[in-house]
Write a protein that holds these residues in place. Structure first.
Motif, PDB file in Angstrom:
ATOM      1  N   ALA A 182      -3.283   2.950   4.947  1.00 25.73           N
ATOM      2  CA  ALA A 182      -2.113   2.076   4.198  1.00 25.73           C
ATOM      3  C   ALA A 182      -1.035   2.072   5.110  1.00 25.73           C
ATOM      4  CB  ALA A 182      -1.983   2.400   2.660  1.00 25.73           C
ATOM      5  N   GLU A 183      -0.557   0.775   5.727  1.00 20.71           N
ATOM      6  CA  GLU A 183       0.655   0.688   6.572  1.00 20.71           C
ATOM      7  C   GLU A 183       1.915   0.788   5.596  1.00 20.71           C
ATOM      8  OE1 GLU A 183       2.453   0.186  10.224  1.00 20.71           O
ATOM      9  OE2 GLU A 183       0.431   0.442   9.632  1.00 20.71           O
ATOM     10  N   PRO A 184       2.641   1.752   6.104  1.00 22.43           N
ATOM     11  CA  PRO A 184       3.808   1.901   5.183  1.00 22.43           C
ATOM     12  C   PRO A 184       4.713   0.648   5.155  1.00 22.43           C
ATOM     13  CG  PRO A 184       3.686   3.807   7.072  1.00 22.43           C
ATOM     14  CD  PRO A 184       2.807   2.523   7.270  1.00 22.43           C
ATOM     15  N   GLY A 185       4.945   0.349   3.888  1.00 21.14           N
ATOM     16  CA  GLY A 185       5.567  -0.855   3.490  1.00 21.14           C
ATOM     17  C   GLY A 185       4.683  -1.991   2.881  1.00 21.14           C
ATOM     18  N   SER A 186       3.791  -1.500   3.289  1.00 17.85           N
ATOM     19  CA  SER A 186       2.487  -2.697   2.535  1.00 17.85           C
ATOM     20  C   SER A 186       2.278  -2.374   1.121  1.00 17.85           C
ATOM     21  CB  SER A 186       0.992  -2.394   3.256  1.00 17.85           C
ATOM     22  OG  SER A 186       0.562  -1.205   3.246  1.00 17.85           O
ATOM     23  N   LEU A 187       1.668  -3.408   0.552  1.00 19.84           N
ATOM     24  CA  LEU A 187       1.146  -3.136  -0.935  1.00 19.84           C
ATOM     25  C   LEU A 187       0.355  -2.144  -1.214  1.00 19.84           C
ATOM     26  CD1 LEU A 187       1.487  -4.409  -3.892  1.00 19.84           C
ATOM     27  CD2 LEU A 187      -0.417  -6.082  -3.074  1.00 19.84           C
ATOM     28  N   ALA A 188      -0.636  -1.985  -0.377  1.00 20.35           N
ATOM     29  CA  ALA A 188      -1.649  -0.740  -0.711  1.00 20.35           C
ATOM     30  C   ALA A 188      -0.883   0.479  -0.473  1.00 20.35           C
ATOM     31  CB  ALA A 188      -2.496  -0.718   0.487  1.00 20.35           C
ATOM     32  N   PHE A 189       0.211   0.679   0.174  1.00 19.14           N
ATOM     33  CA  PHE A 189       0.983   1.883   0.469  1.00 19.14           C
ATOM     34  C   PHE A 189       1.854   2.049  -0.864  1.00 19.14           C
ATOM     35  CE2 PHE A 189       4.881   3.920   1.458  1.00 19.14           C
ATOM     36  CZ  PHE A 189       4.658   5.146   2.128  1.00 19.14           C
ATOM     37  N   PHE A 190       2.418   1.081  -1.226  1.00 19.78           N
ATOM     38  CA  PHE A 190       3.274   1.094  -2.387  1.00 19.78           C
ATOM     39  C   PHE A 190       2.550   1.240  -3.751  1.00 19.78           C
ATOM     40  CE2 PHE A 190       4.868  -0.844  -6.451  1.00 19.78           C
ATOM     41  CZ  PHE A 190       6.008  -0.787  -6.468  1.00 19.78           C
ATOM     42  N   LEU A 191       1.083   0.832  -3.715  1.00 18.92           N
ATOM     43  CA  LEU A 191       0.461   1.132  -4.978  1.00 18.92           C
ATOM     44  C   LEU A 191      -0.201   2.630  -4.918  1.00 18.92           C
ATOM     45  CD1 LEU A 191      -1.386  -2.362  -5.246  1.00 18.92           C
ATOM     46  CD2 LEU A 191       0.573  -1.591  -6.777  1.00 18.92           C
ATOM     47  N   THR A 192      -0.783   3.143  -3.715  1.00 24.89           N
ATOM     48  CA  THR A 192      -1.463   4.410  -3.776  1.00 24.89           C
ATOM     49  C   THR A 192      -0.612   5.548  -3.217  1.00 24.89           C
ATOM     50  OG1 THR A 192      -2.427   3.896  -1.716  1.00 24.89           O
ATOM     51  CG2 THR A 192      -3.576   2.811  -3.263  1.00 24.89           C
ATOM     52  N   GLU A 193       0.130   5.490  -2.357  1.00 27.05           N
ATOM     53  CA  GLU A 193       0.943   6.473  -1.862  1.00 27.05           C
ATOM     54  C   GLU A 193       1.945   6.960  -2.625  1.00 27.05           C
ATOM     55  OE1 GLU A 193      -0.038   8.299   1.055  1.00 27.05           O
ATOM     56  OE2 GLU A 193      -1.827   6.786   0.725  1.00 27.05           O
ATOM     57  N   ARG A 194       1.758   7.792  -3.742  1.00 32.14           N
ATOM     58  CA  ARG A 194       2.486   8.307  -4.779  1.00 32.14           C
ATOM     59  C   ARG A 194       2.513   9.943  -4.796  1.00 32.14           C
ATOM     60  NH1 ARG A 194       6.442   4.280  -6.579  1.00 32.14           N
ATOM     61  NH2 ARG A 194       5.490   2.583  -5.831  1.00 32.14           N
ATOM     62  N   TYR A 195       3.806  10.394  -4.604  1.00 33.13           N
ATOM     63  CA  TYR A 195       3.693  11.937  -4.529  1.00 33.13           C
ATOM     64  C   TYR A 195       4.762  12.663  -5.531  1.00 33.13           C
ATOM     65  CZ  TYR A 195       1.394  10.797  -0.514  1.00 33.13           C
ATOM     66  OH  TYR A 195       0.309  10.176   0.647  1.00 33.13           O
ATOM     67  N   CYS A 196       5.095  11.793  -6.515  1.00 33.84           N
ATOM     68  CA  CYS A 196       5.920  12.266  -7.608  1.00 33.84           C
ATOM     69  C   CYS A 196       5.253  11.727  -8.935  1.00 33.84           C
ATOM     70  CB  CYS A 196       7.202  11.661  -7.639  1.00 33.84           C
ATOM     71  SG  CYS A 196       8.373  12.875  -6.320  1.00 33.84           S
ATOM     72  N   LEU A 197       5.590  12.432 -10.062  1.00 35.02           N
ATOM     73  CA  LEU A 197       5.095  11.951 -11.490  1.00 35.02           C
ATOM     74  C   LEU A 197       6.334  12.100 -12.365  1.00 35.02           C
ATOM     75  CD1 LEU A 197       4.098  14.476 -13.374  1.00 35.02           C
ATOM     76  CD2 LEU A 197       2.199  14.073 -11.701  1.00 35.02           C
ATOM     77  N   TYR A 198       6.485  11.163 -13.184  1.00 34.46           N
ATOM     78  CA  TYR A 198       7.466  11.421 -14.254  1.00 34.46           C
ATOM     79  C   TYR A 198       6.801  11.513 -15.698  1.00 34.46           C
ATOM     80  CZ  TYR A 198      11.122  10.240 -10.803  1.00 34.46           C
ATOM     81  OH  TYR A 198      11.990  10.214  -9.481  1.00 34.46           O
ATOM     82  N   ALA A 199       7.327  12.176 -16.452  1.00 36.38           N
ATOM     83  CA  ALA A 199       7.351  12.520 -17.854  1.00 36.38           C
ATOM     84  C   ALA A 199       8.479  12.687 -18.866  1.00 36.38           C
ATOM     85  CB  ALA A 199       6.306  13.515 -17.994  1.00 36.38           C
TER      86      ALA A 199
END
Length: 262
Positions: A182-199
């Motif tokens: 996934a290219e940084p800045g792309s939609l695929a990057f936005f949707l899948t490259e996640r390295y934090c979670l909130y609760a």
């Protein structure tokens, strides 16, 4: 299907995470992780949603994260395996199970992450641990993952958690060709490259953030042959309209750090 209320894309968020901030989260946190796991057989299903529709469903301090002015709602089934902690070996009956989550993407103080509306799972122990120590809305469910063909997957689920809204899910998909990273800045990057979670706690008076580390997702194209679900509706949200953006993903080896109050 019910159409989501029409709304134009949101105005630019001055507090939105920068691309540099998103890329920085790829760096592995210092210290030893609390949990190690492997995620595989993922199906990413994502629909664009007006941020104003999701914002009332988030804790007060979290803001919906957007890509080109739109928030995104995701439904993600997958297989979790090789689950272990830094102090115990894999526990029989809880080191491999199926999971299914409903999610959106958020940010706090410029730090992007995932907000889970629910995480249904087949392991009672995993549900108890996640609810007790990670403040995550895990729910008990029965699920089944089948492979009727080399590239075909069928995933079914039914929520069984006492006192929670009933929900079901069924999807069949065909895995296609591998995709480039996934290219940084792309939609695929936005949707899948996640390295934090909130609760949050039940009263949403306390907010927690946890770090996750893994290699960038190995993604493939995918074609959804059948989809039916009441998961989104179980959270009081309208049924997503239109075809989702679809990716197949995994496997990846994952490390998770303890949740910290923020």
């Amino acid at each position: 299907m019910l159409d989501l209320p029409f709304a134009p894309p949101a105005a630019a968020d001055p507090n939105a995470p920068t691309l540099a901030a998103r890329l920085a989260l790829r760096e592995r946190p210092v210290g030893a992780p609390l949990l190690r796991q492997q995620w595989s057989e993922l199906l990413f299903l994502h629909w664009p949603v007006p941020a104003a529709l999701l914002q009332p469903h988030l804790p007060p301090r979290l803001q919906a994260d957007t890509h080109e002015g739109m928030a995104w709602l995701g439904v993600v089934p997958f297989k979790m395996s090789k689950v272990s902690t830094r102090v115990t070996p894999p526990l029989p009956g809880s080191d491999e199970f199926l999971e299914l989550n409903v999610r959106t993407y958020v940010h706090l103080d410029g730090v992007p992450g995932v907000w889970f509306f629910s995480l249904d799972a087949t392991s009672p122990l995993a549900v108890w641990v996640a609810r007790t120590f990670f403040h995550l809305p895990y729910l008990r469910a029965t699920m089944r993952l089948e492979s009727p063909g080399a590239q075909l997957r069928q995933f079914t689920a039914r929520r069984t958690h006492a006192g929670k809204p009933a929900a079901h899910f069924r999807a069949t998909w065909k895995i296609g060709a591998p995709l480039p990273p996934a290219e940084p800045g792309s939609l695929a990057f936005f949707l899948t490259e996640r390295y934090c979670l909130y609760a949050s706690n039940k009263a949403q008076t306390k907010l927690y953030r946890g770090r996750v580390a893994h290699a960038p997702w190995p993604l493939s194209s995918a074609q959804v042959l059948h989809y039916e679900s009441s998961l989104v509706e179980s959270h009081g949200l309208p049924t997503p309209a239109g075809a989702p953006v679809v990716h197949a993903g995994g496997p990846v080896s994952v490390e998770l750090w303890p949740m910290q109050q923020v």
